[in-house]
Design a protein around this motif. Structure first.
Motif, PDB file in Angstrom:
ATOM      1  N   GLU A 314     -79.701 -13.449 -13.247  1.00  0.00           N
ATOM      2  CA  GLU A 314     -78.742 -12.756 -12.382  1.00  0.00           C
ATOM      3  C   GLU A 314     -78.419 -11.345 -12.864  1.00  0.00           C
ATOM      4  O   GLU A 314     -77.743 -10.592 -12.167  1.00  0.00           O
ATOM      5  N   SER A 315     -78.915 -10.974 -14.065  1.00  0.00           N
ATOM      6  CA  SER A 315     -78.631  -9.640 -14.606  1.00  0.00           C
ATOM      7  C   SER A 315     -79.590  -8.609 -14.024  1.00  0.00           C
ATOM      8  O   SER A 315     -80.568  -8.937 -13.353  1.00  0.00           O
ATOM      9  N   GLY A 316     -79.318  -7.370 -14.335  1.00  0.00           N
ATOM     10  CA  GLY A 316     -80.190  -6.293 -13.876  1.00  0.00           C
ATOM     11  C   GLY A 316     -81.476  -6.196 -14.671  1.00  0.00           C
ATOM     12  O   GLY A 316     -82.370  -5.415 -14.312  1.00  0.00           O
ATOM     13  N   ASP A 317     -81.591  -6.950 -15.768  1.00  0.00           N
ATOM     14  CA  ASP A 317     -82.800  -6.896 -16.593  1.00  0.00           C
ATOM     15  C   ASP A 317     -83.951  -7.685 -15.991  1.00  0.00           C
ATOM     16  O   ASP A 317     -85.077  -7.601 -16.477  1.00  0.00           O
ATOM     17  N   CYS A 318     -83.673  -8.475 -14.989  1.00  0.00           N
ATOM     18  CA  CYS A 318     -84.682  -9.397 -14.460  1.00  0.00           C
ATOM     19  C   CYS A 318     -85.308  -8.853 -13.181  1.00  0.00           C
ATOM     20  O   CYS A 318     -84.608  -8.382 -12.279  1.00  0.00           O
ATOM     21  N   ILE A 319     -86.641  -8.916 -13.130  1.00  0.00           N
ATOM     22  CA  ILE A 319     -87.375  -8.573 -11.913  1.00  0.00           C
ATOM     23  C   ILE A 319     -87.453  -9.839 -11.069  1.00  0.00           C
ATOM     24  O   ILE A 319     -88.094 -10.822 -11.456  1.00  0.00           O
ATOM     25  N   LYS A 320     -86.804  -9.829  -9.927  1.00  0.00           N
ATOM     26  CA  LYS A 320     -86.703 -11.051  -9.110  1.00  0.00           C
ATOM     27  C   LYS A 320     -87.889 -11.132  -8.151  1.00  0.00           C
ATOM     28  O   LYS A 320     -87.835 -10.651  -7.023  1.00  0.00           O
ATOM     29  N   GLY A 321     -88.952 -11.740  -8.628  1.00  0.00           N
ATOM     30  CA  GLY A 321     -90.114 -11.999  -7.799  1.00  0.00           C
ATOM     31  C   GLY A 321     -90.311 -13.491  -7.627  1.00  0.00           C
ATOM     32  O   GLY A 321     -89.471 -14.303  -8.030  1.00  0.00           O
TER      33      GLY A 321
END
Length: 718
Positions: A314-321
């Motif tokens: 859920e953080s901004g560090d994760c690329i949500k693919g």
């Protein structure tokens, strides 16, 4: 594809062709037009447009050997072998390239007899032709034939040596691979990668690292691929200092920002259990891709740190693919939050087969087999993993016949099962005791060349052992080309299960390497054979080697203490449990409770009360202990506490409380629980519970009630 579409494609590919060059007889113009045609055929080949390539080929006013070879390659690359053979036969001016292309096609399709006949028919051969035949044998797992051809080669290049090197490493024959490697006059990066990876695959991690160091001494500078296999070697050594040294080299050679190398280092930290260090490295990575994020989330989830996995997602560090979403939905399913997992799945616009598989696995893990099956049937595309996931789901939920029916359905589709699919099916056969079906699956593993996979081999050993076919166990073990430590442990367990202690010990002594499971298995074998003193000696010997005890070893020793009534030794093992942090392990604590009560010690109550979490086995152990020690009133209080805690009593719970009441002479309470078991909880009493009640009522002189009770028994009295 209709004709209008084909015409549009051809017009597009003719657009850049000079019509003048097609009309004029000058050779240079002919060559220019021919070159353009051949380029277009190769481009259509890459796009998989076989029909368009053939129409373009047929429309050519003039063709040369390059044209025929390009069209032949198009057929081979798109698995149209019959069309390739027909074109080959129609071509009069075949050259060595033409023959070699078809030879590679036969090898690619596993038709090595046809490939060899074609090779023997070739009017001339070059080193590429020889390499194609060697590679074909290697690809199809026939290393012996590959070596025979290799030894006959009139000349060899580095590709020839790499092919035979790859063949040996794929079969786990690293000794033979190293002999070939040491004879090589010339090596390229592929040679080093294959040798380093070969040692890694058979768990010879130190040798793998030594080859990496040898490469550096030879002057070969690592590239991206070599760094990745170097990291793999360190991963097996579990040496963070070495990993730090390699990171320094990565920085010096300018690969610090390479996301592939960075992700390999990240995985090394995670595989070595340094999760916090891995996360620190992850945060400092100059570049990340979705795979980096997915790996970090998966590692958090696998270690039970689900909150950290969710927070990272859920953080901004994760690329949500699709990959990261598939991983997080698996994490939600692992926690039992299947609704949240389904919500994430529904957010994926076009879920791939990995996402579908994760959702099927999630339902199966939570015992929701109907939902898992419905999801499986809805899948637009299934791969071998999809089938294996569903088969494994049936096995995990003890639906063994359904698992084997699905495996048979997979076989009927013509698709080869995955290694996981084979092991799940073999596990189902073992549980059902269906050794004949197990033999059929064994035959299928040979046909699909999967029998040499360590996981499949271990599954065969376990299946035959549980079916008490120790001759087949020994044969399955002896034919394994690669035996990992699990293979040896499975063999020891098989001997132990069949009361063959001497064979188990002999196998244990022959093991090239032992781990905690090896020691635990042989200790359990001694306990099972009633040799408690020898079991203890083996346990002490294990501790002297510096090996930490496992939960199952402790449980086996506690079982030995229970059988012999040696409370003093049990207390010493209890101290070891506390020292090694097993006091929060459910199964160990449950065994500890049982040991104390069987030895007549009430310390079992203290163990129970100190447990951070209790399951129904814990409560049942206490109830059984009360029955064994005549603590009727205490058993009643424990039983009522269990119900108040929301634990649903089962047959063993009732057997414990009724048995405790019987031993304490509490007739009314025993009858009340007996009736409650049938009327409220719907549990049909079996013979032991009737025996308790007959004993109690008989001692109380209630002979009429005894007669009524025995006359109404739904089971035959013993």
């Amino acid at each position: 594809m209709n004709n209008a579409t084909l015409r549009r494609l051809l017009r597009f590919h003719f657009r850049s062709l000079s019509t003048e060059s097609l009309r004029t007889p000058q050779n240079s113009q002919h060559d220019c037009g021919l070159l353009q045609y051949n380029k277009r055929i190769r481009r259509l080949t890459k796009l998989g447009q076989v029909q368009a390539a053939r129409q373009l080929f047929d429309s050519m006013p003039r063709r040369d050997s390059v044209s025929f070879n390009s069209m032949l390659t198009c057929y081979i690359q798109n698995n149209q072998l019959n069309e390739a053979k027909s074109l080959f036969d129609s071509f009069q001016d075949k050259n060595v390239v033409t023959w070699t292309i078809l030879l590679s096609g036969y090898a690619k399709c596993g038709l090595m007899n046809e490939a060899r006949i074609l090779f023997d028919s070739m009017p001339e051969r070059n080193v590429v032709s020889w390499n194609s035949l060697v590679s074909g044998y290697v690809h199809n797992g026939d290393i012996r034939s590959a070596r025979e051809v290799f030894d006959k080669m009139p000349e060899r290049n580095v590709s020839s040596w790499n092919s035979i090197l790859t063949g040996y490493c794929r079969c786990g024959m690293v000794k033979e691979a190293r002999e070939v490697f040491d004879r090589m006059n010339e090596r390229n990066s592929v040679s080093w990668i294959v040798m380093i990876s070969g040692y890694f695959e058979v768990n010879q991690h130190r040798e793998s690292w030594y080859v990496f160091l040898l490469m550096l001494k030879s002057g070969m500078m690592p590239d991206q691929a070599i760094f990745v296999v170097g990291v793999s070697a360190i991963m097996g050594l579990n040496d963070l200092d070495l990993l730090g040294s390699l990171r320094t080299m990565v920085i010096k050679l300018g690969y610090e920002g390479d996301v592939v190398v960075g992700t390999a280092i990240l995985n090394a930290y995670m595989r070595n259990g340094s999760l916090d260090e891995a996360y620190k490295f992850f945060q400092g990575m100059p570049k990340r891709n979705e795979y980096s994020c997915t790996s970090m989330i998966a590692s958090f989830a696998q270690c039970g740190r689900l909150d950290d996995a969710i927070a990272l997602y859920e953080s901004g560090d994760c690329i949500k693919g699709v990959g990261s979403k598939s991983t997080i939905l698996a994490a939600y399913a692992q926690r039992g939050n299947i609704c949240e997992a389904r919500r994430v799945f529904d957010e994926i616009r076009c879920p791939n087969v990995v996402a579908w598989n994760a959702m099927v696995a999630g339902y199966a893990q939570n015992g929701m087999l109907e939902e898992a099956k419905a999801m499986f049937l809805r899948m637009p595309i299934r791969n071998a993993v999809s089938w294996a996931t569903m088969i494994s789901g049936f096995v995990q939920n003890e639906k063994f016949k359904e698992a084997l029916e699905l495996f048979a359905e997979l076989h009927r589709t013509g698709e080869a099962p995955s290694h996981s699919g084979f092991t799940s099916a073999l596990s189902a056969c073992a549980t059902l005791g269906d050794v004949e079906l197990g033999r059929q699956i064994h035959t299928l593993t040979i046909k699909t060349r999967c029998q040499h996979n360590p996981y499949v081999g271990n599954g065969l050993i376990s299946m035959y052992a549980k079916s008490k076919n120790m001759g087949d166990v020994s044969q399955a073990f002896s034919t394994m080309q690669v035996r990992d430590i699990v293979s040896w442990n499975s063999l020891i367990a098989g001997f132990s299960e069949n009361n063959m202690l001497d064979d188990a010990l002999d196998t244990f002594q022959k093991m090239p390497k032992r781990d905690e499971v090896s020691w635990t298995t042989v200790i359990s074998a001694h306990v099972q054979a009633g040799q408690f003193e020898n079991a203890l000696k083996m346990f002490l010997q294990m501790l002297r080697t510096g090996m930490k005890p496992r939960d199952f070893a402790l449980i086996s020793l506690l079982s030995a203490c229970s059988s012999t009534g040696t409370t003093k030794l049990g207390k010493q093992i209890h101290g070891l449990i506390l020292k090694n942090g097993f006091n929060s392990c459910l199964c160990v604590c449950n065994a500890l409770i049982t040991m104390y009560f069987k030895c007549g010690s009430l310390d079992g109550f203290s163990v129970f009360e100190d447990m951070p979490v209790q399951d129904i086995i814990s409560w049942n152990a206490v109830l059984t202990g009360c029955a064994q020690n005549g603590l009727g009133e205490k058993a009643i209080r424990i039983f009522e506490q269990m119900k108040a805690a929301g634990i649903f009593p089962d047959e063993i719970s009732f057997l414990g409380v009724i048995g405790a009441c019987c031993n304490a002479g509490l007739v009314d309470k025993a009858q009340a629980y007996f009736n409650c078991m049938r009327q409220i909880y719907g549990i049909s009493p079996m013979t032991p519970k009737y025996s308790c009640m007959v004993d109690l009522l008989g001692k109380a002189g209630e002979l009429y009630e005894v007669q009524t009770l025995t006359d109404g028994m739904p089971v035959e009295s013993d």
